[in-house]
Design a protein around this motif. Structure first.
Motif, PDB file in Angstrom:
ATOM      1  N   ALA A  14      14.820  32.069  32.213  1.00 28.05           N
ATOM      2  CA  ALA A  14      13.721  31.114  32.292  1.00 28.05           C
ATOM      3  C   ALA A  14      13.984  30.184  33.475  1.00 28.05           C
ATOM      4  O   ALA A  14      14.843  29.304  33.416  1.00 28.05           O
ATOM      5  CB  ALA A  14      13.618  30.319  30.993  1.00 28.05           C
ATOM      6  N   LEU A  15      13.240  30.401  34.559  1.00 34.53           N
ATOM      7  CA  LEU A  15      13.452  29.613  35.769  1.00 34.53           C
ATOM      8  C   LEU A  15      12.768  28.260  35.662  1.00 34.53           C
ATOM      9  O   LEU A  15      11.777  28.098  34.949  1.00 34.53           O
ATOM     10  CB  LEU A  15      12.914  30.359  36.991  1.00 34.53           C
TER      11      LEU A  15
ATOM     12  N   LYS B 143      21.158  30.799  42.900  1.00 32.36           N
ATOM     13  CA  LYS B 143      22.405  31.107  42.182  1.00 32.36           C
ATOM     14  C   LYS B 143      22.118  31.726  40.824  1.00 32.36           C
ATOM     15  O   LYS B 143      22.818  32.649  40.390  1.00 32.36           O
ATOM     16  CB  LYS B 143      23.237  29.833  42.025  1.00 32.36           C
ATOM     17  N   LEU B 144      21.092  31.218  40.140  1.00 31.31           N
ATOM     18  CA  LEU B 144      20.742  31.773  38.831  1.00 31.31           C
ATOM     19  C   LEU B 144      20.262  33.217  38.980  1.00 31.31           C
ATOM     20  O   LEU B 144      20.611  34.090  38.173  1.00 31.31           O
ATOM     21  CB  LEU B 144      19.655  30.916  38.181  1.00 31.31           C
ATOM     22  N   LEU B 145      19.494  33.493  40.025  1.00 25.35           N
ATOM     23  CA  LEU B 145      19.013  34.861  40.266  1.00 25.35           C
ATOM     24  C   LEU B 145      20.159  35.790  40.671  1.00 25.35           C
ATOM     25  O   LEU B 145      20.169  36.973  40.313  1.00 25.35           O
ATOM     26  CB  LEU B 145      17.928  34.850  41.339  1.00 25.35           C
TER      27      LEU B 145
ATOM     28  N   PRO C 150       9.124  33.087  35.989  1.00 25.94           N
ATOM     29  CA  PRO C 150       8.893  31.899  36.813  1.00 25.94           C
ATOM     30  C   PRO C 150       8.414  30.720  35.969  1.00 25.94           C
ATOM     31  O   PRO C 150       7.891  30.894  34.864  1.00 25.94           O
ATOM     32  CB  PRO C 150       7.797  32.346  37.788  1.00 25.94           C
ATOM     33  N   HIS C 151       8.586  29.524  36.503  1.00 29.19           N
ATOM     34  CA  HIS C 151       8.163  28.328  35.775  1.00 29.19           C
ATOM     35  C   HIS C 151       6.650  28.149  35.874  1.00 29.19           C
ATOM     36  O   HIS C 151       6.046  28.394  36.920  1.00 29.19           O
ATOM     37  CB  HIS C 151       8.871  27.090  36.336  1.00 29.19           C
ATOM     38  N   HIS C 152       6.050  27.680  34.773  1.00 29.71           N
ATOM     39  CA  HIS C 152       4.586  27.552  34.705  1.00 29.71           C
ATOM     40  C   HIS C 152       4.036  26.534  35.703  1.00 29.71           C
ATOM     41  O   HIS C 152       2.866  26.602  36.072  1.00 29.71           O
ATOM     42  CB  HIS C 152       4.172  27.152  33.287  1.00 29.71           C
TER      43      HIS C 152
ATOM     44  N   CYS D 188      18.545  32.618  29.193  1.00 27.51           N
ATOM     45  CA  CYS D 188      19.442  31.996  30.162  1.00 27.51           C
ATOM     46  C   CYS D 188      18.645  31.073  31.083  1.00 27.51           C
ATOM     47  O   CYS D 188      17.568  31.440  31.556  1.00 27.51           O
ATOM     48  CB  CYS D 188      20.147  33.080  30.974  1.00 27.51           C
ATOM     49  N   THR D 189      19.194  29.877  31.346  1.00 24.97           N
ATOM     50  CA  THR D 189      18.448  28.903  32.129  1.00 24.97           C
ATOM     51  C   THR D 189      19.359  27.829  32.702  1.00 24.97           C
ATOM     52  O   THR D 189      20.538  27.733  32.321  1.00 24.97           O
ATOM     53  CB  THR D 189      17.365  28.240  31.240  1.00 24.97           C
ATOM     54  N   ILE D 190      18.795  27.025  33.592  1.00 23.90           N
ATOM     55  CA  ILE D 190      19.485  25.823  34.062  1.00 23.90           C
ATOM     56  C   ILE D 190      19.196  24.687  33.084  1.00 23.90           C
ATOM     57  O   ILE D 190      20.114  24.010  32.633  1.00 23.90           O
ATOM     58  CB  ILE D 190      19.021  25.443  35.483  1.00 23.90           C
ATOM     59  N   SER D 191      17.924  24.505  32.755  1.00 20.80           N
ATOM     60  CA  SER D 191      17.583  23.425  31.813  1.00 20.80           C
ATOM     61  C   SER D 191      16.229  23.623  31.142  1.00 20.80           C
ATOM     62  O   SER D 191      15.645  22.679  30.637  1.00 20.80           O
ATOM     63  CB  SER D 191      17.566  22.080  32.550  1.00 20.80           C
TER      64      SER D 191
END
Length: 400
Positions: A216-217, A233-235, A254-256, A304-307
């Protein structure tokens, strides 16, 4: 004080609105609940709630471009332009004037339509702080529906909006679960609350869902976490998993905030960032269709995500949140999730590689974590979907 200037133009407002009165009354409809929404996703949530509460009449003000402007059986769109003041000879650069004008617009709307309840979603905007103050002055109940781990969570030191101190405490907070309420009460941010669950999701939890993984970006923020470098980095981590575990399916979401059906420059730039940093592997899928989100979440066990709030929300469906973040301010917000063993939190990607390998290869570790999440998930999100909306419907009807 800005508040001392708020009544300055009342006489002018009254006279101007007399000229507009006939135009407004042509669209008049008795409303029970006044709703303010400032994004497509929040409007969609409101629309979902309104359709499930047919005996309640909603008046909605939208602060964004939206194609849905036709009144329906219990949904009435309020055009706030009918309540704006003329701005001739006014100092438009004055913050005091802009704010007093904003206050008067919403005060006039409320005086005209006389709603019994006001509803805001997330509760972090200046408009919401204005509505909270007007609601208090007019003895109207104002509810704030929890939106996710954004404000007041990530920005919990920014509780004031101009002259309105601790405005968040004026809300009756509609919370996902008791843990959120406990957290906000410990920070003295809420007084009144109602636990209703999360009406936004109604996924079907599979008993034996695969341990595929959803990334989840976040949106691109250059001034805090989720910078372009963070997303790259996440990708890269997603690429590493795709090569190391070819039998696992990795979804990139991608983020909405950037997603769009139209080819806007912002969307193309964001999508280009994702595609340019994602390897062309058969088991990595970039998906941004709204209709596919429930299917994807239903078929993964790890988010998995940053936040992203999505990872937290998915605890309610027995999914494992997997956070990778070096930002101390973000980690504070997930402290209890870490301490209660409700997910994985990694400070760096070397640790993340080890922990994701443990989840995939160590079945007892994976199963024990899932069992713990399933035991405690109702403390975080009491219920979801129609059940949550039913609780909300009863709460509103009780106070009409």
């Amino acid at each position: 004080s800005i508040i001392s200037h708020l009544k300055k133009y009342d006489v002018i407002i009254f006279i101007l609105n007399l000229f507009k009165f006939n135009k407004v009354t042509k669209n008049y409809k008795d409303i029970d609940i006044l709703v303010h929404t400032n994004s497509d996703r929040k409007f969609n949530l409101f629309y979902k709630i309104a359709k499930k509460c047919p005996k309640l009449n909603f008046g909605v003000i939208i602060d964004f471009e939206n194609n849905q402007v036709n009144n329906e059986k219990n949904i009435f769109f309020i055009n706030k332009k009918n309540f704006f003041n003329f701005e001739k000879n006014m100092n438009l650069k004055s913050v005091a004037y802009k704010f007093s004008n904003l206050f008067n617009v919403y005060e006039n709307i409320i005086k005209f339509y006389k709603p019994k309840i006001i509803l805001v979603i997330e509760g972090d905007s200046v408009v919401h702080s204005v509505l909270a103050e007007i609601a208090k002055t007019n003895a109207i109940k104002i509810y704030c529906l929890e939106w996710g781990l954004g404000p007041p969570f990530l920005y919990f030191n920014n509780n004031d909006k101009l002259d309105f101190k601790n405005y968040f405490k004026k809300y009756i907070f509609l919370s996902w679960g008791k843990k959120v309420v406990k957290y906000l009460k410990s920070r003295n941010q809420v007084d009144k609350y109602k636990i209703i669950g999360n009406p936004n999701f109604s996924f079907n939890q599979k008993k034996n869902s695969s341990n595929n993984i959803l990334f989840a970006l976040g949106p691109v923020y250059e001034f805090q976490w989720n910078s372009k470098d963070d997303i790259k980095k996440l990708l890269q981590f997603a690429n590493w998993i795709g090569k190391r575990f070819p039998k696992k399916t990795i979804y990139i979401r991608p983020h909405h905030n950037h997603m769009s059906n139209a080819p806007t420059a912002d969307w193309q730039k964001y999508l280009g960032l994702i595609k340019n940093n994602t390897d062309n592997l058969n088991n990595i899928i970039i998906n941004y269709k709204d209709d596919d989100l429930e299917r994807i979440v239903d078929n993964v066990s790890i988010v998995c995500t940053i936040s992203s709030t999505l990872a937290h929300e998915c605890i309610s469906f027995g999914k494992i949140p997997f956070y990778i973040n070096t930002y101390p301010n973000v980690k504070k917000n997930y402290k209890e999730i870490i301490e209660k063993n409700l997910g994985i939190f990694c400070n760096d990607y070397e640790t993340a590689q080890k922990r994701i390998t443990d989840l995939f290869n160590n079945r007892p570790f994976f199963n024990n974590l899932k069992k713990n999440i399933n035991r405690k998930k109702k403390d975080y999100i009491f219920c979801t979907g129609d059940k949550s909306i039913s609780i909300l419907d009863k709460e509103f009807k009780k106070n009409l």
